[in-house]
Scaffold this motif. Structure first.
Motif, PDB file in Angstrom:
ATOM      1  N   LEU A 133       0.864  -1.040   0.267  1.00  0.00           N
ATOM      2  CA  LEU A 133       0.100  -0.031   0.123  1.00  0.00           C
ATOM      3  C   LEU A 133       0.828   1.654   0.033  1.00  0.00           C
ATOM      4  O   LEU A 133       0.918   2.025  -0.782  1.00  0.00           O
ATOM      5  N   TRP A 136       2.299   1.436  -3.363  1.00  0.00           N
ATOM      6  CA  TRP A 136       1.593   2.380  -4.320  1.00  0.00           C
ATOM      7  C   TRP A 136       1.240   3.684  -4.178  1.00  0.00           C
ATOM      8  O   TRP A 136       0.855   4.563  -5.135  1.00  0.00           O
ATOM      9  N   ALA A 137       0.831   4.166  -2.690  1.00  0.00           N
ATOM     10  CA  ALA A 137       0.037   5.487  -2.319  1.00  0.00           C
ATOM     11  C   ALA A 137       1.460   6.179  -2.965  1.00  0.00           C
ATOM     12  O   ALA A 137       0.958   7.446  -2.869  1.00  0.00           O
ATOM     13  N   ARG A 165      -6.442  -2.785   0.327  1.00  0.00           N
ATOM     14  CA  ARG A 165      -7.307  -1.359  -0.304  1.00  0.00           C
ATOM     15  C   ARG A 165      -8.650  -1.438   0.189  1.00  0.00           C
ATOM     16  O   ARG A 165      -9.011  -0.579   0.175  1.00  0.00           O
ATOM     17  N   ARG A 166      -8.904  -2.981  -0.276  1.00  0.00           N
ATOM     18  CA  ARG A 166     -10.047  -3.556   0.686  1.00  0.00           C
ATOM     19  C   ARG A 166     -10.347  -3.552   1.839  1.00  0.00           C
ATOM     20  O   ARG A 166     -11.389  -3.390   2.244  1.00  0.00           O
ATOM     21  N   LYS A 169     -10.888  -0.480   3.820  1.00  0.00           N
ATOM     22  CA  LYS A 169     -12.092   0.659   2.975  1.00  0.00           C
ATOM     23  C   LYS A 169     -12.594  -0.153   3.922  1.00  0.00           C
ATOM     24  O   LYS A 169     -13.507   1.679   4.173  1.00  0.00           O
ATOM     25  N   GLU A 173     -15.545   2.650   5.420  1.00  0.00           N
ATOM     26  CA  GLU A 173     -16.639   2.068   5.738  1.00  0.00           C
ATOM     27  C   GLU A 173     -17.683   1.965   6.877  1.00  0.00           C
ATOM     28  O   GLU A 173     -18.664   2.864   7.746  1.00  0.00           O
TER      29      GLU A 173
ATOM     30  N   TYR B  11     -12.715 -15.388  -4.608  1.00  0.00           N
ATOM     31  CA  TYR B  11     -12.356 -14.969  -4.326  1.00  0.00           C
ATOM     32  C   TYR B  11     -11.024 -15.521  -3.386  1.00  0.00           C
ATOM     33  O   TYR B  11     -10.281 -16.303  -3.034  1.00  0.00           O
ATOM     34  N   ILE B  24      -9.321 -10.273 -10.054  1.00  0.00           N
ATOM     35  CA  ILE B  24      -8.954  -9.474  -9.768  1.00  0.00           C
ATOM     36  C   ILE B  24      -8.848  -7.686 -11.603  1.00  0.00           C
ATOM     37  O   ILE B  24      -9.670  -7.045 -11.696  1.00  0.00           O
ATOM     38  N   ARG B  25      -7.750  -8.718 -12.459  1.00  0.00           N
ATOM     39  CA  ARG B  25      -7.466  -7.656 -13.352  1.00  0.00           C
ATOM     40  C   ARG B  25      -8.623  -8.145 -14.423  1.00  0.00           C
ATOM     41  O   ARG B  25      -9.344  -6.910 -15.233  1.00  0.00           O
ATOM     42  N   VAL B  28     -12.777  -6.865 -11.087  1.00  0.00           N
ATOM     43  CA  VAL B  28     -12.639  -6.337 -10.955  1.00  0.00           C
ATOM     44  C   VAL B  28     -11.821  -4.585 -10.691  1.00  0.00           C
ATOM     45  O   VAL B  28     -12.460  -3.779 -10.556  1.00  0.00           O
ATOM     46  N   GLN B  35     -14.675  -1.109  -7.922  1.00  0.00           N
ATOM     47  CA  GLN B  35     -13.303  -0.126  -7.329  1.00  0.00           C
ATOM     48  C   GLN B  35     -13.850   0.922  -6.293  1.00  0.00           C
ATOM     49  O   GLN B  35     -13.289   1.628  -5.251  1.00  0.00           O
ATOM     50  N   ALA B  36     -15.273   1.011  -6.080  1.00  0.00           N
ATOM     51  CA  ALA B  36     -15.295   1.908  -4.777  1.00  0.00           C
ATOM     52  C   ALA B  36     -15.138   1.492  -3.728  1.00  0.00           C
ATOM     53  O   ALA B  36     -15.935   1.658  -2.649  1.00  0.00           O
ATOM     54  N   ARG B  37     -15.708   0.014  -4.297  1.00  0.00           N
ATOM     55  CA  ARG B  37     -14.974  -0.793  -2.166  1.00  0.00           C
ATOM     56  C   ARG B  37     -13.516  -0.553  -1.933  1.00  0.00           C
ATOM     57  O   ARG B  37     -12.831  -1.707  -1.453  1.00  0.00           O
ATOM     58  N   LEU B  38     -12.816  -0.225  -3.000  1.00  0.00           N
ATOM     59  CA  LEU B  38     -11.094   0.136  -2.763  1.00  0.00           C
ATOM     60  C   LEU B  38     -10.773   1.099  -2.120  1.00  0.00           C
ATOM     61  O   LEU B  38     -11.185   2.240  -2.700  1.00  0.00           O
ATOM     62  N   LEU B  39     -10.141   1.528  -1.519  1.00  0.00           N
ATOM     63  CA  LEU B  39      -9.262   2.617  -0.834  1.00  0.00           C
ATOM     64  C   LEU B  39      -8.436   3.158  -2.365  1.00  0.00           C
ATOM     65  O   LEU B  39      -8.066   2.735  -2.975  1.00  0.00           O
ATOM     66  N   ASN B  40      -8.810   4.346  -2.702  1.00  0.00           N
ATOM     67  CA  ASN B  40      -8.222   4.887  -3.749  1.00  0.00           C
ATOM     68  C   ASN B  40      -6.661   5.599  -3.025  1.00  0.00           C
ATOM     69  O   ASN B  40      -6.191   5.568  -1.868  1.00  0.00           O
ATOM     70  N   ARG B  41      -6.144   6.077  -4.185  1.00  0.00           N
ATOM     71  CA  ARG B  41      -4.857   6.497  -3.742  1.00  0.00           C
ATOM     72  C   ARG B  41      -4.932   7.890  -2.579  1.00  0.00           C
ATOM     73  O   ARG B  41      -3.912   7.527  -2.338  1.00  0.00           O
ATOM     74  N   GLU B  43      -6.752   8.742  -0.556  1.00  0.00           N
ATOM     75  CA  GLU B  43      -7.023   7.657   0.579  1.00  0.00           C
ATOM     76  C   GLU B  43      -5.892   7.349   1.582  1.00  0.00           C
ATOM     77  O   GLU B  43      -6.335   7.253   2.727  1.00  0.00           O
ATOM     78  N   ALA B  44      -5.419   6.192   1.140  1.00  0.00           N
ATOM     79  CA  ALA B  44      -4.324   5.437   1.085  1.00  0.00           C
ATOM     80  C   ALA B  44      -3.317   6.334   1.441  1.00  0.00           C
ATOM     81  O   ALA B  44      -2.639   6.706   2.682  1.00  0.00           O
TER      82      ALA B  44
END
Lengths: 182, 158
Positions: A133, A136-137, A165-166, A169, A173, B11, B24-25, B28, B35-41, B43-44
């Protein structure tokens, strides 16, 4: 001084080049160690050990690969060693019924004492997931680059990153829902 | 939505990273809901410590420099590393040569008395039962002195 010159200088044991290398990559290694370990003092120790190991074994560095990735690989391994050491110490402290604070070394807070610490949420992740993480970030690494640092396949690195990430998140939430219901 | 749940189930059910990576590829990374259920950059980044937030590279250098002096033993130079490799290769080659020579010498040395351990054929000879014409026979076993030869004489019992 470009990277290759710095590496050549370090190979000769030139302190100016070594200083340039620490200044170029020091905070990066420190931030990665801090995100993996979650503890500033341990991260500083890991950072020092990583640089010393890199200087000692610089002759082994393959010029075809990225130097940053090579250095981060060393730092990650040192961080894993630190986590193992910490776990052993915790086990010993539990068995001996000592208070960790009483047996642990007392250290003076360094000048970086004001440095921020990563979120507690990251404790839900394994060290590999935390590293994936972070890279990546913060560094914009793709799965292939992460896999080089983790010494695994790109598929495995992608899975670590996805899980990280999952999980985070989902925790965010959950926290959000709790706050809304209050 | 249903399909995303099925992917989630797969999964969790497939513990192999290769199969998980494929999911994933294949799904997902292309599915907006997943994608909405994953942390974005961003947020990380808000949870992590970034290099820009840290200072103190000079402090780091001060701590490292004391231990990074060129005189510190253990520093590897390309030449030193080459020398170490050559030393290991020489030791391995010497060990192999010595082992082979020892083995050859052992094969060449005669070992008196070893053959004597072998039991003579006459001593190993054993006869449980002899029948002649379906009836138990009279049996005589002769061994000439000084030889390994054994004679068996069987005749019809009177």
């Amino acid at each position: 001084m470009d990277e290759q010159e710095t590496i050549e200088g370090c190979l000769r044991g030139d302190p100016v080049s070594e200083r340039a290398m620490v200044e170029a990559y020091g905070v990066l290694v420190l931030s990665v160690a801090l995100n993996v370990l979650g503890n500033r003092q341990d991260a500083e120790d890991v950072c020092q050990e990583a640089f010393l190991q890199a200087f000692r074994h610089l002759a082994r560095y393959d010029r075809e690969r990225s130097f940053k990735t090579w250095l981060l690989t060393i730092a990650y391994r040192r961080a894993l060693d630190m986590l193992r050491k910490r776990r052993r110490f915790r086990e010993f402290a539990t068995r001996a019924r000592f208070e960790p604070a009483a047996t642990g070394e007392r250290r003076e807070p360094g000048p970086a004492a004001a440095a921020p610490l990563p979120s507690k949420l990251l404790e839900a992740l394994s060290p590999r997931e935390r590293l994936a993480l972070t890279l990546w970030a913060n560094e914009g690494y793709a799965a292939k680059d992460i896999s080089e640092v983790l010494a695994c396949s790109a598929s495995t690195a992608r899975v670590y990153l996805f899980n990280a990430r999952r999980k985070i998140k989902a925790l965010l939430e959950k926290d959000h829902e709790i706050l809304q219901h209050r | 939505m249903k399909f995303c749940n099925i992917v989630d189930l797969f999964y969790e059910a497939l513990p192999l990273s290769r199969s998980r990576d494929w999911l994933i590829r294949a799904h997902v990374e292309r599915c907006p809901r997943c994608q909405a259920r994953l942390l974005n950059r961003d947020e990380a980044r808000s949870l992590l410590v970034a290099p820009a937030q840290l200072r103190g590279a000079a402090d780091l250098w001060q701590k490292i420099s004391a231990q990074a002096a060129p005189s510190v033993p253990g520093r590897e130079t390309p030449a030193a590393r080459g020398a170490v490799l050559w030393r290991w290769a020489a030791v391995t080659a010497m060990t192999a040569v010595m082992a082979l020579a020892g083995f050859w010498l052992l094969r060449q040395i005669e070992r008196p008395g070893l053959d004597g351990v072998e039991i003579a054929a006459a001593q190993r000879f054993e006869l449980d039962y002899v029948k002649v014409g379906g009836a138990p026979a009279q049996t005589f076993v002769y061994q000439p002195q000084g030889t390994d030869t054994v004679f068996v004489w069987a005749s019809k019992a009177p």
